[in-house]
Design a protein around this motif. Structure first.
Motif, PDB file in Angstrom:
ATOM      1  N   PHE A   1       0.864  -1.173   0.000  1.00 25.08           N
ATOM      2  CA  PHE A   1       0.000   0.000   0.000  1.00 25.08           C
ATOM      3  C   PHE A   1       0.905   1.227   0.000  1.00 25.08           C
ATOM      4  N   SER A   2       0.647   2.156  -0.905  1.00 24.20           N
ATOM      5  CA  SER A   2       1.540   3.308  -1.054  1.00 24.20           C
ATOM      6  C   SER A   2       0.774   4.617  -1.022  1.00 24.20           C
ATOM      7  N   TRP A   3       1.460   5.641  -0.471  1.00 25.23           N
ATOM      8  CA  TRP A   3       0.909   6.977  -0.415  1.00 25.23           C
ATOM      9  C   TRP A   3       2.018   7.986  -0.705  1.00 25.23           C
ATOM     10  N   VAL A   4       1.624   9.131  -1.264  1.00 26.87           N
ATOM     11  CA  VAL A   4       2.557  10.234  -1.444  1.00 26.87           C
ATOM     12  C   VAL A   4       2.316  11.240  -0.326  1.00 26.87           C
ATOM     13  N   ASN A   5       3.381  11.660   0.331  1.00 25.84           N
ATOM     14  CA  ASN A   5       3.283  12.634   1.408  1.00 25.84           C
ATOM     15  C   ASN A   5       3.201  14.039   0.817  1.00 25.84           C
ATOM     16  N   HIS A   6       1.999  14.619   0.849  1.00 21.45           N
ATOM     17  CA  HIS A   6       1.800  15.957   0.280  1.00 21.45           C
ATOM     18  C   HIS A   6       2.022  17.067   1.298  1.00 21.45           C
ATOM     19  N   SER A   7       2.261  16.692   2.551  1.00 18.60           N
ATOM     20  CA  SER A   7       2.457  17.702   3.585  1.00 18.60           C
ATOM     21  C   SER A   7       3.903  18.206   3.579  1.00 18.60           C
ATOM     22  N   THR A   8       4.070  19.499   3.832  1.00 20.27           N
ATOM     23  CA  THR A   8       5.421  20.059   3.963  1.00 20.27           C
ATOM     24  C   THR A   8       5.799  20.248   5.425  1.00 20.27           C
ATOM     25  N   THR A   9       4.870  19.870   6.317  1.00 21.84           N
ATOM     26  CA  THR A   9       5.168  19.910   7.744  1.00 21.84           C
ATOM     27  C   THR A   9       5.881  18.621   8.134  1.00 21.84           C
ATOM     28  N   PRO A  10       7.050  18.714   8.755  1.00 19.30           N
ATOM     29  CA  PRO A  10       7.762  17.485   9.118  1.00 19.30           C
ATOM     30  C   PRO A  10       6.912  16.575  10.000  1.00 19.30           C
ATOM     31  N   MET A  11       6.944  15.284   9.717  1.00 24.63           N
ATOM     32  CA  MET A  11       6.215  14.304  10.516  1.00 24.63           C
ATOM     33  C   MET A  11       6.910  12.964  10.421  1.00 24.63           C
TER      34      MET A  11
ATOM     35  N   VAL B   1       5.634   6.788   0.413  1.00 28.69           N
ATOM     36  CA  VAL B   1       5.712   5.866   1.548  1.00 28.69           C
ATOM     37  C   VAL B   1       4.946   4.598   1.196  1.00 28.69           C
ATOM     38  N   THR B   2       5.599   3.462   1.394  1.00 30.74           N
ATOM     39  CA  THR B   2       4.993   2.169   1.072  1.00 30.74           C
ATOM     40  C   THR B   2       4.999   1.283   2.308  1.00 30.74           C
ATOM     41  N   MET B   3       3.874   0.653   2.575  1.00 29.95           N
ATOM     42  CA  MET B   3       3.785  -0.344   3.643  1.00 29.95           C
ATOM     43  C   MET B   3       3.569  -1.707   3.005  1.00 29.95           C
ATOM     44  N   VAL B   4       4.434  -2.647   3.376  1.00 29.57           N
ATOM     45  CA  VAL B   4       4.308  -4.027   2.909  1.00 29.57           C
ATOM     46  C   VAL B   4       3.833  -4.861   4.088  1.00 29.57           C
ATOM     47  N   THR B   5       2.662  -5.433   3.971  1.00 31.61           N
ATOM     48  CA  THR B   5       2.117  -6.217   5.079  1.00 31.61           C
ATOM     49  C   THR B   5       2.559  -7.672   4.966  1.00 31.61           C
ATOM     50  N   PRO B   6       2.778  -8.333   6.080  1.00 33.15           N
ATOM     51  CA  PRO B   6       3.203  -9.734   6.047  1.00 33.15           C
ATOM     52  C   PRO B   6       2.059 -10.648   5.611  1.00 33.15           C
ATOM     53  N   ALA B   7       2.439 -11.847   5.166  1.00 35.62           N
ATOM     54  CA  ALA B   7       1.434 -12.834   4.765  1.00 35.62           C
ATOM     55  C   ALA B   7       0.556 -13.203   5.956  1.00 35.62           C
ATOM     56  N   GLU B   8      -0.712 -13.489   5.690  1.00 36.95           N
ATOM     57  CA  GLU B   8      -1.644 -13.900   6.731  1.00 36.95           C
ATOM     58  C   GLU B   8      -1.826 -15.417   6.692  1.00 36.95           C
TER      59      GLU B   8
ATOM     60  N   PHE C   1      -5.699  -5.126   6.919  1.00 38.53           N
ATOM     61  CA  PHE C   1      -5.724  -3.670   6.850  1.00 38.53           C
ATOM     62  C   PHE C   1      -7.139  -3.186   6.528  1.00 38.53           C
ATOM     63  N   ALA C   2      -7.770  -3.801   5.537  1.00 40.44           N
ATOM     64  CA  ALA C   2      -9.139  -3.425   5.184  1.00 40.44           C
ATOM     65  C   ALA C   2     -10.096  -3.692   6.337  1.00 40.44           C
ATOM     66  N   HIS C   3      -9.865  -4.791   7.061  1.00 43.04           N
ATOM     67  CA  HIS C   3     -10.724  -5.117   8.199  1.00 43.04           C
ATOM     68  C   HIS C   3     -10.611  -4.027   9.271  1.00 43.04           C
ATOM     69  N   GLY C   4      -9.412  -3.566   9.517  1.00 38.20           N
ATOM     70  CA  GLY C   4      -9.218  -2.504  10.498  1.00 38.20           C
ATOM     71  C   GLY C   4      -9.904  -1.211  10.088  1.00 38.20           C
ATOM     72  N   ILE C   5      -9.873  -0.899   8.800  1.00 39.19           N
ATOM     73  CA  ILE C   5     -10.544   0.303   8.289  1.00 39.19           C
ATOM     74  C   ILE C   5     -12.046   0.219   8.559  1.00 39.19           C
ATOM     75  N   ILE C   6     -12.641  -0.947   8.277  1.00 35.17           N
ATOM     76  CA  ILE C   6     -14.087  -1.120   8.465  1.00 35.17           C
ATOM     77  C   ILE C   6     -14.437  -1.094   9.954  1.00 35.17           C
ATOM     78  N   ASP C   7     -13.629  -1.733  10.784  1.00 38.82           N
ATOM     79  CA  ASP C   7     -13.881  -1.710  12.226  1.00 38.82           C
ATOM     80  C   ASP C   7     -13.931  -0.278  12.748  1.00 38.82           C
ATOM     81  N   HIS C   8     -13.021   0.550  12.264  1.00 39.38           N
ATOM     82  CA  HIS C   8     -13.005   1.958  12.699  1.00 39.38           C
ATOM     83  C   HIS C   8     -14.291   2.667  12.288  1.00 39.38           C
ATOM     84  N   GLN C   9     -14.755   2.427  11.063  1.00 42.83           N
ATOM     85  CA  GLN C   9     -15.980   3.075  10.599  1.00 42.83           C
ATOM     86  C   GLN C   9     -17.196   2.582  11.377  1.00 42.83           C
ATOM     87  N   LEU C  10     -17.208   1.302  11.718  1.00 40.16           N
ATOM     88  CA  LEU C  10     -18.318   0.772  12.513  1.00 40.16           C
ATOM     89  C   LEU C  10     -18.352   1.418  13.897  1.00 40.16           C
ATOM     90  N   LYS C  11     -17.192   1.535  14.519  1.00 38.42           N
ATOM     91  CA  LYS C  11     -17.132   2.134  15.856  1.00 38.42           C
ATOM     92  C   LYS C  11     -17.481   3.617  15.827  1.00 38.42           C
TER      93      LYS C  11
END
Length: 300
Positions: free
Chosen positions: A3-13, A58-65, A148-158
């Motif tokens: 999963f990849s994202w481009v950091n568009h913020s110029t504020t250090p993080m 930024v890329t996150m590589v998740t381990p095999a399930e 990862f998708a499961h965690g996203i849905i759990d957050h929306q449910l809560k």
């Protein structure tokens, strides 16, 4: 998976801050760190505390399930409403349990999904069921295809940002076109299965709209603003309008339907992987459609 994202913020993080903004939980970060995953910035491995200054990829590589070997594989069919890399959304028929139980060990929707994954040769056979329905309730059930998708849905449910709409046929005439049930729900004192409106129950909010009035029955659209077991069935029964066919909560059993007249007809949620709101509809099952078409002639 990557999963990849481009950091568009110029504020250090820190990297972990950006990942958190995209729904990555601390639990998932631990899985990535200790179970074979990786975090990359511009294709170079880094730690979660690595600083970002703007423009990085930024890329996150998740381990095999690892699939649950105790979940049996069923070859029985599934009715797919939507599928992509991240989600599988099904139309569950009445009479099929969502997940295995002692009396229903291997023919549930979860078993069928595992069979479907295996038939399709998917590398990940882990079955992440994100929403569930009672055995005799039909309609939409959402499966996440990775943690990862499961965690996203759990957050929306809560956060109660997911929108689930049901169609039900209840006994009697509801005189108000739009209404609410705001009553706590807990276990019934005399049953392990049954729920009831109880003073010490959990807060439960149900909203409804009248669709049709048919003789001494009412067709309603229902939205859950909380997710308690049997919530719709309990609230309407407590109001003196149990669902047709709902033996557990006192619904009439002589109206031509052999289960509670309840169908999950619409699901809407935010899909961060496609950056859009996803709305799915499930067609009305034949038994409820027949019940509505053949019940009376007075429609408001």
């Amino acid at each position: 998976m990557k999963f990849s994202w481009v950091n568009h913020s110029t504020t250090p993080m820190k990297v972990r801050t950006l990942l958190s903004e995209h729904g990555v939980t601390r639990t998932l970060l631990k899985k990535v760190k200790f179970h074979g995953g990786a975090i990359l910035v511009n294709d170079q491995p880094v730690l979660a505390i690595h600083m970002l200054y703007g423009g990085e990829r930024v890329t996150m590589v998740t381990p095999a399930e690892v699939a649950n070997e105790h979940l049996a594989v069923s070859p029985l069919p599934i009715h797919i409403l939507y599928e992509d890399r991240d989600f599988l959304i099904l139309n569950k028929p009445a009479g099929v349990a969502s997940v295995p139980a002692h009396a229903l060990p291997d023919n549930t929707l979860a078993n069928r999904v595992k069979g479907y994954y295996r038939e399709r040769g998917y590398a990940n056979e882990v079955v992440h069921i994100a929403t569930r329905l009672d055995k005799d309730t039909s309609g939409i059930v959402l499966f996440a295809k990775h943690r990862f998708a499961h965690g996203i849905i759990d957050h929306q449910l809560k956060a109660h940002t997911m929108r689930k709409m049901y169609l039900a046929v209840v006994d009697g005439v509801l005189t108000t076109d739009h209404g609410w049930f705001d009553q706590p729900i807990g276990r019934a004192a005399d049953s392990f299965v049954k729920r009831a409106v109880t003073p010490d129950g959990k807060p439960s909010l149900t909203e409804y709209w009248v669709v049709k009035r048919l003789g001494n029955k009412t067709v309603v659209r229902v939205r859950l603003h909380s997710g308690r077991t049997h919530q719709i069935r309990v609230h309407f029964a407590a109001a003196g309008h149990p669902l047709l066919g709902d033996d557990l909560y006192g619904g009439p059993l002589d109206q031509g339907i052999q289960r509670q007249a309840l169908h999950c007809m619409q699901l809407q949620f935010d899909d961060p992987f496609l950056s859009r709101t996803l709305t799915i509809f499930a067609p009305l099952p034949a038994d409820i459609a027949h019940l509505i078409e053949t019940t009376g002639s007075k429609v408001d």
